[in-house]
Design an enzyme around this catalytic site. Structure first.
Site, PDB file in Angstrom:
ATOM      1  N   ARG A   1      -1.642  33.721 -63.614  1.00  0.00           N
ATOM      2  CA  ARG A   1      -1.604  34.223 -62.134  1.00  0.00           C
ATOM      3  C   ARG A   1      -2.818  34.795 -61.368  1.00  0.00           C
ATOM      4  NH1 ARG A   1       3.520  32.752 -60.875  1.00  0.00           N
ATOM      5  NH2 ARG A   1       5.082  32.824 -62.541  1.00  0.00           N
TER       6      ARG A   1
ATOM      7  N   VAL B   1     -15.935  32.770 -59.181  1.00  0.00           N
ATOM      8  CA  VAL B   1     -16.028  32.884 -60.852  1.00  0.00           C
ATOM      9  C   VAL B   1     -16.574  31.713 -61.407  1.00  0.00           C
ATOM     10  CG1 VAL B   1     -14.535  33.180 -62.860  1.00  0.00           C
ATOM     11  CG2 VAL B   1     -13.937  34.416 -60.898  1.00  0.00           C
TER      12      VAL B   1
ATOM     13  N   HIS C   1     -12.116  26.024 -62.783  1.00  0.00           N
ATOM     14  CA  HIS C   1     -10.783  26.405 -62.564  1.00  0.00           C
ATOM     15  C   HIS C   1     -10.187  25.847 -61.475  1.00  0.00           C
ATOM     16  CE1 HIS C   1     -12.783  29.652 -60.350  1.00  0.00           C
ATOM     17  NE2 HIS C   1     -12.130  29.530 -59.325  1.00  0.00           N
TER      18      HIS C   1
ATOM     19  N   HIS D   1      -7.146  26.126 -58.797  1.00  0.00           N
ATOM     20  CA  HIS D   1      -5.968  26.634 -58.067  1.00  0.00           C
ATOM     21  C   HIS D   1      -4.832  25.804 -57.773  1.00  0.00           C
ATOM     22  CE1 HIS D   1      -8.989  30.065 -56.780  1.00  0.00           C
ATOM     23  NE2 HIS D   1      -9.837  29.163 -56.962  1.00  0.00           N
TER      24      HIS D   1
END
Ligand code: AMP
Length: 122
Positions: A32, A100, A104, A106
């Site tokens: 999360r 970051v 990744h 989301h």
């Protein structure tokens, strides 16, 4: 962009700092977001050292790519988002305001997500 092994997601993957884990397979970890922007806001990261989709798609193995894509689908389904809907998003670089520098995805959901891309304030 050069991969920095001290980025926060690399440290999470090494177990140096905790995360609120929701799913893991051989090639990806899902947890999360620490500052959720929607009722469901989950990040899915490859376990390998990649900064962006360009880097990941060019250098990751088919197994790593499959592992990440399957993890994203699994997370969206298990979060109950398949029917009401969800959004997946990956930022890279300055224009996308990537914070970051470890690739990744989301996964957003849990409410009406509105229009697709907002213009930055002038
Ligand atoms: P991006 O702008 O796409 O690079 O997004 C980075 C995301 O990582 C932001 O939504 C942050 O809230 C989130 N984030 C930063 N640190 C952590 C952490 N330790 N655990 C979970 N999410 C984090």
């Amino acid at each position: 962009m050069v991969y920095d092994p001290q980025n926060i997601f690399a440290r999470i993957l090494r177990g140096e700092i905790p995360c609120d884990r929701v799913f893991e397979n051989d090639h990806a970890l899902a947890f999360r977001d620490i500052a959720p922007q929607t009722p469901v806001h989950i990040l899915v990261v490859p376990k390998g050292a990649y900064v962006s989709m360009v880097d990941f798609s060019a250098h990751a193995s088919d197994a790593e790519i499959g592992g990440l894509v399957r993890a994203v689908g699994h997370v969206a389904r298990e979060a109950g988002l398949e029917d009401p809907g969800y959004r997946i998003l990956a930022n890279h670089g300055a224009d996308a305001r990537q914070e970051v520098a470890h690739f990744h995805v989301h996964v957003f959901g849990g409410r009406d997500l509105g229009g697709m891309v907002r213009r930055a304030p002038a």
